[in-house]
Scaffold this motif. Structure first.
Motif, PDB file in Angstrom:
ATOM      1  N   MET A   1       0.850  -1.189   0.000  1.00 31.07           N
ATOM      2  CA  MET A   1       0.000   0.000   0.000  1.00 31.07           C
ATOM      3  C   MET A   1       0.889   1.245   0.000  1.00 31.07           C
ATOM      4  SD  MET A   1      -2.687   1.126   2.958  1.00 31.07           S
ATOM      5  CE  MET A   1      -3.188   2.823   3.144  1.00 31.07           C
ATOM      6  N   ASN A   2       0.694   2.100  -0.980  1.00 27.38           N
ATOM      7  CA  ASN A   2       1.458   3.335  -1.068  1.00 27.38           C
ATOM      8  C   ASN A   2       0.824   4.418  -0.201  1.00 27.38           C
ATOM      9  OD1 ASN A   2       3.346   2.296  -2.892  1.00 27.38           O
ATOM     10  ND2 ASN A   2       1.979   2.729  -4.639  1.00 27.38           N
ATOM     11  N   ARG A   3       1.609   4.933   0.718  1.00 26.64           N
ATOM     12  CA  ARG A   3       1.120   6.005   1.583  1.00 26.64           C
ATOM     13  C   ARG A   3       1.691   7.333   1.100  1.00 26.64           C
ATOM     14  NH1 ARG A   3       2.904   2.125   5.514  1.00 26.64           N
ATOM     15  NH2 ARG A   3       1.167   1.122   6.592  1.00 26.64           N
ATOM     16  N   PRO A   4       0.932   8.404   1.205  1.00 25.91           N
ATOM     17  CA  PRO A   4       1.484   9.708   0.847  1.00 25.91           C
ATOM     18  C   PRO A   4       2.624  10.070   1.791  1.00 25.91           C
ATOM     19  CG  PRO A   4      -0.645   9.953   1.947  1.00 25.91           C
ATOM     20  CD  PRO A   4      -0.474   8.490   1.660  1.00 25.91           C
ATOM     21  N   THR A   5       3.666  10.685   1.242  1.00 25.97           N
ATOM     22  CA  THR A   5       4.826  11.061   2.040  1.00 25.97           C
ATOM     23  C   THR A   5       4.510  12.333   2.821  1.00 25.97           C
ATOM     24  OG1 THR A   5       6.328  10.103   0.428  1.00 25.97           O
ATOM     25  CG2 THR A   5       7.263  11.679   1.982  1.00 25.97           C
ATOM     26  N   PRO A   6       4.572  12.268   4.148  1.00 29.22           N
ATOM     27  CA  PRO A   6       4.271  13.481   4.923  1.00 29.22           C
ATOM     28  C   PRO A   6       5.406  14.498   4.792  1.00 29.22           C
ATOM     29  CG  PRO A   6       4.951  11.706   6.381  1.00 29.22           C
ATOM     30  CD  PRO A   6       4.845  11.111   5.008  1.00 29.22           C
ATOM     31  N   ARG A   7       5.058  15.765   4.664  1.00 29.00           N
ATOM     32  CA  ARG A   7       6.058  16.839   4.681  1.00 29.00           C
ATOM     33  C   ARG A   7       6.305  17.234   6.125  1.00 29.00           C
ATOM     34  NH1 ARG A   7       4.397  21.826   1.468  1.00 29.00           N
ATOM     35  NH2 ARG A   7       2.623  21.607   2.871  1.00 29.00           N
ATOM     36  N   ILE A   8       7.569  17.259   6.517  1.00 29.43           N
ATOM     37  CA  ILE A   8       7.918  17.518   7.914  1.00 29.43           C
ATOM     38  C   ILE A   8       8.801  18.753   7.981  1.00 29.43           C
ATOM     39  CG2 ILE A   8       8.993  16.585   9.996  1.00 29.43           C
ATOM     40  CD1 ILE A   8       8.494  13.789   8.635  1.00 29.43           C
ATOM     41  N   ALA A   9       8.393  19.710   8.793  1.00 25.79           N
ATOM     42  CA  ALA A   9       9.183  20.909   9.063  1.00 25.79           C
ATOM     43  C   ALA A   9       9.616  20.878  10.525  1.00 25.79           C
ATOM     44  CB  ALA A   9       8.370  22.167   8.770  1.00 25.79           C
ATOM     45  N   ILE A  10      10.502  21.805  10.885  1.00 27.51           N
ATOM     46  CA  ILE A  10      10.955  21.922  12.273  1.00 27.51           C
ATOM     47  C   ILE A  10      10.784  23.359  12.729  1.00 27.51           C
ATOM     48  CG2 ILE A  10      12.987  21.906  13.770  1.00 27.51           C
ATOM     49  CD1 ILE A  10      13.959  19.437  12.404  1.00 27.51           C
ATOM     50  N   ALA A  11      10.290  23.520  13.957  1.00 27.68           N
ATOM     51  CA  ALA A  11      10.184  24.838  14.591  1.00 27.68           C
ATOM     52  C   ALA A  11      11.008  24.818  15.869  1.00 27.68           C
ATOM     53  CB  ALA A  11       8.725  25.175  14.899  1.00 27.68           C
TER      54      ALA A  11
END
Length: 411
Positions: A1-11
């Motif tokens: 199952m292909n999952r969408p790649t989450p975009r991860i930022a840092i604060a």
């Protein structure tokens, strides 16, 4: 199952972190983080100028954030970063400059680990438990990456590792909490560990600490004290971003300088960080911004014990002689000067024996000399046989090391 790649930022909020800014960014870039939101809490060591240069280059987004008198800046800065500046992000890890997100299961990016959690429609936050790293007995700010210099940490069960920081789904964010470790989520969202289990608040300390310490998939390496010099230089001046008037002094250093086990980042991860770091330095240099100068001092170490430490790894008979192999050294870094072999009431003392390299010991104790090993042949023809067997001890002017070894008497 292909999952969408989450975009991860840092604060994060930074103050007086100049020597560490580029490595911290490079490390997280190598794990797939592309966007950084940094609240600049008015530094006076060059951090503000460096952050501004990185902002101009598009590497980070710098948000000036001066402290309000009588108010700790960390939580207001988080509220501003999450509520105003990073509101279009998918996921945001809210961490500090001395915290490095580290994959623990061979993953090459943060998104790879977080993707199955992000695919769960009700997961609003993922908590990353600390892994407290000590000074590795280093005294001074020497050359090398943080992740290469501080390769010793506390056991997973250490109490402070129950603290966590949060990777937050922006759509689930409601508000900051009363401490910087936890966030209030909108109704209907769950907060989970990296293994997918619900994050249960610590029974004694409540939110901000979890009942379990989970390092599966990801953890947060917390280089909390660094070397003695770095701690004393920075902590007294920086204070605490979370508590007004707090100064982290000697008691804090002693409590968190945990070097229980060796656990460094992989060579591949260090090389990936170094590659990204080189790219940042080149870009800054090309635009005329001076880059932080690397320390040139050789590392010095604080002995983790007083006296002598050693071990006899093997003891055996060979052709009428006793052969001992092991290692030892003193807290001064010198090898042990003598051994005593005791049979019954008689003792045979050997001094000035040859040594051999023991890189495995030096990895465990960085202050140990490389040649702290020995293989020693002791002739026993002048010693009377003893029915009760043999006792071997390491003996120095500072006392004996280790536990006695016993073996059956000669046949």
């Amino acid at each position: 199952m292909n999952r969408p790649t989450p975009r991860i930022a840092i604060a994060a909020i930074f103050r007086n972190e100049h020597p560490y800014v580029l490595e911290w960014i490079a490390h997280h870039q190598s794990l797939g983080v592309a966007r950084f939101y940094i609240a600049d809490n008015v530094s006076d060591d060059g951090t503000s100028e460096l952050l501004q240069a990185l902002h101009v280059l598009g590497v980070i987004r710098r948000i000036p954030f001066a402290s309000t008198p009588g108010q700790a800046p960390q939580l207001p800065a988080y509220a501003d970063l999450l509520g105003t500046h990073a509101c279009d992000e998918d996921w945001i890890a809210v961490i500090d400059a001395d915290e490095f997100i580290v994959p623990t299961g061979g993953a090459r990016s943060l998104a790879e680990v977080l993707a199955p959690l992000a695919a769960q429609a009700d997961v609003g936050a993922v908590v990353l438990n600390w892994a407290i790293h000590g000074s590795a007995w280093r005294l001074n700010h020497s050359a090398g990456l943080v992740c290469e210099r501080f390769t010793r940490r506390a056991h997973q069960s250490f109490g402070a590792n129950h603290h966590y920081k949060t990777v937050l789904r922006r759509a689930a964010f409601a508000s900051v909490h009363s401490n910087p470790h936890h966030f209030v989520l909108q109704p209907g969202w769950r907060c989970v560990h990296t293994d997918g289990s619900d994050a249960v608040p610590h029974a004694r300390h409540g939110l901000g600490l979890s009942e379990r310490v989970v390092w599966e998939g990801l953890r947060l390496n917390h280089y909390i004290v660094k070397s003695r010099e770095e701690f004393e230089t920075r902590k007294g001046r920086n204070g605490s971003a979370a508590t007004v008037g707090r100064v982290k002094g000697e008691d804090y250093f002693v409590a968190h300088d945990r070097n229980d086990t060796r656990d460094g980042l992989s060579a591949a991860q260090c090389e990936a960080t170094r590659h990204r770091l080189g790219g940042l330095v080149q870009r800054l240099s090309a635009h005329g911004h001076p880059v932080p100068a690397a320390p040139v001092a050789e590392p010095t170490y604080r002995p983790p014990f007083v006296g002598t430490r050693g071990c006899i790894d093997r003891i055996e008979w060979r052709s009428g002689a006793l052969v001992l192999s092991g290692w030892s050294f003193q807290d001064s870094g010198q090898t042990t000067p003598c051994l005593s072999v005791q049979v019954g009431e008689q003792a045979h003392t050997v001094q000035g024996f040859p040594t051999r390299p023991r890189p495995d010991v030096q990895r465990q104790y960085p202050m140990a000399p490389l040649d702290c090993g020995f293989v020693l042949t002791v002739p026993l023809q002048d010693l009377a046989p003893a029915e009760q067997g043999l006792v071997v001890r390491g003996q120095t002017s500072l006392g004996r090391f280790g536990d006695p070894f016993s073996m059956p008497a000669r046949k």
